[in-house]
Enzyme design. Structure first.
Site, PDB file in Angstrom:
ATOM      1  N   ASP A 264       0.807  -1.216   0.000  1.00 48.21           N
ATOM      2  CA  ASP A 264       0.000   0.000   0.000  1.00 48.21           C
ATOM      3  C   ASP A 264       0.840   1.266   0.000  1.00 48.21           C
ATOM      4  O   ASP A 264       0.285   2.367  -0.040  1.00 48.21           O
ATOM      5  CB  ASP A 264      -0.945   0.009   1.206  1.00 48.21           C
ATOM      6  CG  ASP A 264      -2.304   0.580   0.859  1.00 48.21           C
ATOM      7  OD1 ASP A 264      -2.705   0.473  -0.313  1.00 48.21           O
ATOM      8  OD2 ASP A 264      -2.964   1.142   1.751  1.00 48.21           O
TER       9      ASP A 264
ATOM     10  N   ASP B 162     -11.822  -4.890  11.169  1.00 45.35           N
ATOM     11  CA  ASP B 162     -11.948  -6.334  11.316  1.00 45.35           C
ATOM     12  C   ASP B 162     -13.228  -6.715  12.058  1.00 45.35           C
ATOM     13  O   ASP B 162     -14.027  -7.518  11.572  1.00 45.35           O
ATOM     14  CB  ASP B 162     -10.712  -6.912  12.012  1.00 45.35           C
ATOM     15  CG  ASP B 162     -10.289  -6.104  13.233  1.00 45.35           C
ATOM     16  OD1 ASP B 162     -11.043  -5.200  13.651  1.00 45.35           O
ATOM     17  OD2 ASP B 162      -9.196  -6.366  13.774  1.00 45.35           O
TER      18      ASP B 162
END
Length: 886
Positions: free
Chosen positions: A213, A577
Site C-alpha cells: 500500500d 476487522d
C-alpha cells in the site's frame, strides 16, 4: 482486534467419551464421514492437559456417516465437535448464577443504605457498581456454552486428494498486506510469503497476493528476490517435511524431530539452505542501497529530463512511489501496479533436477512447482480517501477475482506467517463440512506471537480472549473476526446472503450497481459461489485484461457502489476487522473457530509499553466508533443471534467501564484530604459484599482456566493489563468518541511499528525502552495517588488520631490500594526502563516512598495541630507529638 474479558480457542484433542478426537493435524478415531475409509490408520496426537475436560457431542452423527459410507452422495463430516465435561461446565454455570445473585443483592443493599455524609461519591460509586455488574454479565454470558471443533485432516485427504498427486480441493487466494518496509520490516513480509508458497496445499489451487500500500520499489524488488529463493526453499520444505516453513523461524529452532523421507540428505541440504538463506537476507538488506545507486546512475544518464526518478532493474521508471517523491510518484499519489511474479503452475507434478555442482540439493523426487505470486500496489490520488488496510484488501478482492477467483480467501498481516503447513487444509474442513459448512462465512484462527518476553508482561498473547471468549462464541454464532489469520468465503464478503436465507442460489448478484461497472468482475461472482471448483488458469496478461486490472485498482472505481459498506471490508472505522465480521454475522452467516497444534499461524507483537498502549488505544477507539455507528450491535442485524448480539455489545462498549473504574482508582485521594475512606456505611458490610463478589469472580476464573487450557499467569496478566488499559487508553477512547459525536476530529490512532532485533542480546531490547508519551501519565497519576494514600494512612495511624475501629476500617481500605498497585505493577516496570531487570528495586522505591510520605503527613498534621509542635534541635533530636506517648 481484542476485547476485555475472557477468551477461547478451539482445537486440541480429547480422549474422553470414546470420541478419540485429534489435535489439529491428526485424524479422529471414531471413523470418518461419508465415503471415508473405515479402516483408516489413526494417528493420535499428544494429549494436552485441557483435553480431559472435553467430551464429544457428535458421536451419533459420526456413526451414521460411517454407516452410510458416503452412499447418500453428501459431503463428509470433516470436523468433530466437543463440549466441556459436566464436572466443570455445571459448576461454571452455577458459580456464574451465584455471582449474579450476589451482585443483585449487593446493589439492592447499597440502594437501601445511602451514605448521607457523602452522597456525591455514593451516587457515583453506585452507578459504577451497576455498570461493573452489567459489563461483567455481558462478558460472561457469551462463555456459558463453549464448543470446540477439531478438523479431521486425514479424512479431508482421503476425500479430496487423488492417487496421481492431484487434488479436488477448492481454490484458495491468500492476501498479504504491508505498507512500509521500515516500520514493517521486509524480512517479516518475505518470510510470510515463503511460508505461504510452501504450505501443504495443492500448488495449482492456491495463489498469493501481496498488497504494497506504499507503492515501494523496495517491496517489488524484494518480492522478485523472494520468488527466486522460493525455487529452492519450497522444494526443500517438501522434501524434508519441515515445520515451520518460514525460514527465519525454522532456522531459529535448534532441533526438532525429523519427519521427511530423505534423512541421509538432510544435514547437507540443511547447511546449504542455511547459507542460501543468509545470502538471501543480505540481498534484501542491500536493496536499500542498491536501488538508490541504480537510480542515481540512470538519472545521470537522463539528466536532461530534470527529475530524480526511481528506476527499475530493466531500465524503466518505477510507476509507484519514488525515493525522492515527485508529482504522481509519492505516497498518496501514484499509479496502480499489478505484476505476476510467479505464473500459475500446471496441474501436473513437475519433478526437479538431481544434485549438481551448481545446486547440491537433490530434487529429482520432489515436485518443484510454485504457487502463483502477484504483486499489487493500488492507485492512489489526491482527493480520495484510500481507507487504509480495508481499502487495500478490497482492491485485492477485485484483482484476485479477475485472475484466479478462488472461492475461499485467507488474509494475513505482513508480520504473520504460516506456522503449521496444514493450516489451510484445517480451515477448508470447516468450509466443506456438510452440516454448517455452506453457511460459514469465515474461519478464525487464534493469534500467536514470537519474541514476546517469557512473562508476557503486557498480555500480548491475550490468551483469555483467544482461548476462552472465542471458544464461548464458537458455541453461539461463531467467533468475531480479529483482523488476521482468517479464512473467508468469497461470496460472503460480496454481501451475498447465506444459503439458509437464500434458497434461490441463482439470485446471487441482485444488483450490479453495488459492485461497480466492471462486467468481468461482476460475471466472476456467481462462478466463485461454486466452492468446489478448481482455480482455472488465469488469463494471459494481454492489453484487455491489463486494462480491467487497472480499472479494478482505480481510485474512482468504488464511487457510487456499496464497497466498504455492504460489500468487502467495511470502511470509516479504526477496527475494520470486528465490524466486517459483525456485518457477516448480522446477515445470517456464522463463523467457526479453529485452534491447532502446532499453532496455525504466528506473528510479532509490540513488547514496548508505549507501542502496546497505542495498539490498545486504536482497538478501543474503533470499538466505540462501531457502537455509535449504524453497525451498533444494540440495534442492527435482525438475523443476529441474541447471545451473539450481547457478545458484540460487550466487545464494542467495554471502554466505557474505564470512566467508573478510573473514579475508583483515584478515590484513595480522600485519604490525603479527608482522612477517611468511606463511600458506604456500614463499611465492614460493604467490604464483605465486595470480598464475596470478587472471590466468586476468581473462582469462575479458576474453572475457566481448566477448560480453556490457560495458566494462572495468563489470567493474572489479563486482569493487570485490563486495569492498565482502563487507566491509560480507554478514557482517551471515550474522549475520542465524544469529540466525534460533536463533529470534531477525535484522537489520532498511531499504527504499531515492528522492529527486528539485531542480536540475541537485544532480543527484548524494546521491553526496556521507555518511550515517553502523554498516554502514560494518567496511569502514573493513579500510581502516585495510591502510593500517597498508603503513605498518608500510615502517617495518620502513627500520629494517633484514629480510634481502633477507624484503624480497622483503614486497613480494609489499604488492601484496596495495595491491590491496585499490584495490578499496575507491569506498567511501573515499563516506565523504569532497564532498571526493571531488577524488580526488587521497584519494591524498595515504593517502600521508601511510603516512609517519606508518612513522615511528611505526620509533619503536616503536627504543624496543623493547635497544641503540638514538631521541631528539630541543632543537636539532631526531635520533639515528637505528645499523642505518641513518649
Amino acid at each position: 482486534m481484542a476485547a476485555n474479558g475472557g477468551g477461547g480457542g478451539a482445537g486440541g484433542c480429547s480422549n474422553g467419551g470414546g470420541g478419540g478426537a485429534v489435535n489439529g493435524a491428526a485424524a479422529n478415531g471414531g471413523g470418518g464421514g461419508g465415503g471415508g475409509s473405515k479402516g483408516a490408520t489413526t494417528r493420535r496426537a499428544k494429549v494436552s492437559p485441557m483435553d480431559r475436560y472435553w467430551v464429544p457431542t457428535d458421536e451419533k452423527e459420526m456413526a451414521a456417516a460411517v454407516a452410510d459410507g458416503g452412499e447418500d452422495g453428501r459431503r463428509p463430516l470433516l470436523f468433530r465437535t466437543f463440549t466441556v465435561r459436566g464436572i466443570l461446565l455445571h459448576p461454571y454455570r452455577l458459580l456464574t448464577l451465584v455471582r449474579l445473585v450476589a451482585i443483585v443483592l449487593f446493589f439492592i443493599w447499597r440502594i437501601r443504605h445511602p451514605y448521607a455524609d457523602g452522597m456525591f461519591f455514593w451516587w457515583i460509586s453506585v452507578i459504577g457498581d451497576f455498570w461493573f455488574g452489567v459489563s461483567w454479565l455481558l462478558n460472561q454470558v457469551a462463555k456459558l456454552k463453549p464448543i470446540r471443533r477439531v478438523p479431521d485432516l486425514n479424512l479431508l485427504q482421503q476425500q479430496f486428494d487423488l492417487p496421481d498427486g492431484n487434488s479436488n480441493l477448492p481454490g484458495l487466494d491468500v492476501f498479504i498486506n504491508t505498507v512500509d518496509p521500515i516500520n514493517e520490516p521486509m524480512i517479516y513480509t518475505m518470510n510470510a510469503i515463503l511460508s505461504i508458497l510452501a504450505a501443504d496445499y495443492p500448488v495449482d489451487k492456491h495463489a498469493c497476493y501481496l498488497s504494497d500500500d506504499g507503492g515501494s520499489i523496495i517491496h517489488y524488488d524484494g518480492l522478485l528476490e523472494t520468488a527466486k529463493f522460493a525455487a529452492l526453499w519450497v522444494p526443500f520444505c517438501r522434501k524434508h517435511s519441515i515445520e515451520p516453513r518460514a525460514p527465519e523461524s525454522y532456522f531459529a529452532v535448534k532441533s526438532r524431530p525429523y519427519a521427511g523421507s530423505a534423512p541421509e540428505d538432510f544435514l547437507s541440504d540443511h547447511r546449504y539452505m542455511r547459507r542460501e538463506y543468509d545470502e538471501f537476507k543480505v540481498r534484501l538488506d542491500a536493496l536499500f542501497t542498491v536501488i538508490p545507486k541504480r537510480s542515481d546512475a540512470y538519472n545521470q544518464a537522463h539528466a536532461e529530463e530534470g527529475v530524480k526518478a526511481t528506476w527499475m532493474a530493466d531500465g524503466t521508471e518505477w510507476p509507484g512511489t519514488w525515493i525522492d517523491p515527485s508529482e504522481n510518484h509519492k505516497k498518496g499519489n501514484h499509479a496502480g501496479i499489478v505484476q505476476v511474479m510467479l505464473n500459475h503452475p500446471s496441474n501436473q507434478p513437475q519433478l526437479g533436477l538431481p544434485a549438481s555442482t551448481d545446486s547440491p540439493v537433490d530434487f529429482s523426487n520432489v515436485d518443484v512447482r510454485l504457487p502463483m505470486l502477484v504483486y499489487i500496489a493500488r492507485e492512489k490520488r489526491p482527493g480520495y480517501d484510500h481507507q487504509k488496510k480495508a481499502g487495500a484488501m478490497n482492491v485485492q478482492l477485485r484483482v484476485s477475482a479477475l485472475l484466479t477467483n478462488a472461492p475461499f480467501i485467507i488474509n494475513f498481516d505482513g508480520d504473520h506467517y504460516v506456522n503449521n503447513s496444514k493450516a489451510f487444509r484445517a480451515g477448508i474442513c470447516f468450509m466443506l463440512d456438510r452440516r454448517e459448512g455452506d453457511n460459514t462465512a469465515f474461519v478464525q484462527f487464534p493469534q500467536r506471537f514470537d519474541d514476546v518476553d517469557p512473562t508476557d508482561r503486557y498480555c500480548n498473547h491475550n490468551r483469555v480472549f483467544f482461548d476462552a471468549t472465542l471458544l464461548g462464541l464458537n458455541g453461539i454464532q461463531g467467533p468475531s473476526y480479529v483482523g488476521t489469520g482468517c479464512m473467508f468465503r468469497r461470496v460472503a464478503l460480496y454481501g451475498v446472503d447465506p444459503p439458509r436465507w437464500r434458497p434461490d442460489d441463482g439470485n446471487i448478484v441482485d444488483s450490479s450497481k453495488k459492485f461497480g461497472n466492471l462486467d468481468s468482475f461482476i460475471s466472476s461472482i456467481p462462478i466463485a459461489a461454486n466452492q468446489e471448483r478448481s482455480i482455472i488458469s488465469p488469463p494471459a496478461l494481454e492489453e484487455s485484461i491489463l486494462q480491467e486490472l487497472s480499472d479494478a485498482m482505480a481510485c474512482a472505481y468504488e464511487d457510487g457502489t456499496d464497497w466498504g459498506k455492504d460489500v468487502g471490508w467495511v470502511y470509516n472505522i479504526a477496527t475494520e476487522d470486528v465490524v466486517t465480521g459483525f456485518r457477516l454475522h448480522r446477515t445470517g452467516w456464522r463463523s467457526m473457530y479453529c485452534r491447532m497444534e502446532p499453532d496455525a499461524f504466528r506473528g510479532t507483537a509490540p513488547i514496548n509499553l508505549t507501542e502496546r498502549l497505542y495498539q490498545i488505544l486504536r482497538w478501543s477507539g474503533g470499538s466505540l466508533e462501531m457502537f455509535f455507528s449504524h453497525n451498533c450491535p444494540l440495534l442492527a442485524g435482525r438475523r443476529l443471534n441474541f447471545m451473539q448480539r450481547i457478545a458484540y455489545i460487550n466487545m464494542t462498549g467495554y471502554p466505557v467501564t474505564s470512566v467508573f473504574l478510573l473514579f475508583y482508582l483515584l478515590f484513595p485521594v480522600i485519604w490525603i484530604f479527608r482522612g477517611i475512606f468511606y463511600i458506604q456505611k456500614p463499611f465492614p458490610t460493604y467490604v464483605l459484599y465486595l470480598v464475596i463478589v470478587i472471590f466468586m469472580s476468581e473462582m469462575i476464573g479458576m474453572v475457566e482456566i481448566k477448560w480453556a487450557g490457560l495458566t494462572l499467569l495468563d489470567w493474572i496478566r489479563n486482569e493487570q493489563f485490563y486495569i492498565i488499559g482502563a487507566t491509560a487508553v480507554y478514557p482517551l477512547a471515550v474522549l475520542h468518541i465524544v469529540l466525534k459525536c460533536f463533529g470534531l476530529k477525535g484522537v489520532s490512532f498511531k499504527l504499531t511499528a515492528k522492529q527486528v532485533a539485531s542480536s540475541t542480546s537485544e532480543k527484548f531490547a524494546e521491553l526496556y525502552d521507555v518511550q515517553w508519551a502523554p498516554l502514560l501519565f494518567p496511569t502514573i497519576v493513579v500510581i502516585a495517588v495510591n502510593i500517597c494514600a498508603i503513605g498518608a494512612a500510615i502517617g495518620k495511624a502513627l500520629f494517633g488520631g484514629w480510634s481502633l475501629m477507624q484503624m480497622g476500617d483503614a486497613s480494609l481500605g489499604l488492601v484496596f490500594n495495595v491491590w491496585i498497585l499490584l495490578l499496575i505493577y507491569p506498567f511501573a516496570l515499563g516506565i523504569m526502563g532497564r532498571w526493571s531487570k531488577r524488580p526488587y528495586i521497584l519494591f524498595v522505591l515504593i517502600v521508601i516512598s511510603f516512609v517519606i510520605i508518612a513522615l511528611a503527613d505526620i509533619a503536616i498534621q503536627a504543624m496543623r495541630s493547635g497544641s503540638v509542635r514538631l521541631h528539630f534541635r541543632r543537636s539532631g533530636g526531635a520533639n515528637f507529638p505528645t499523642s505518641w506517648g513518649f
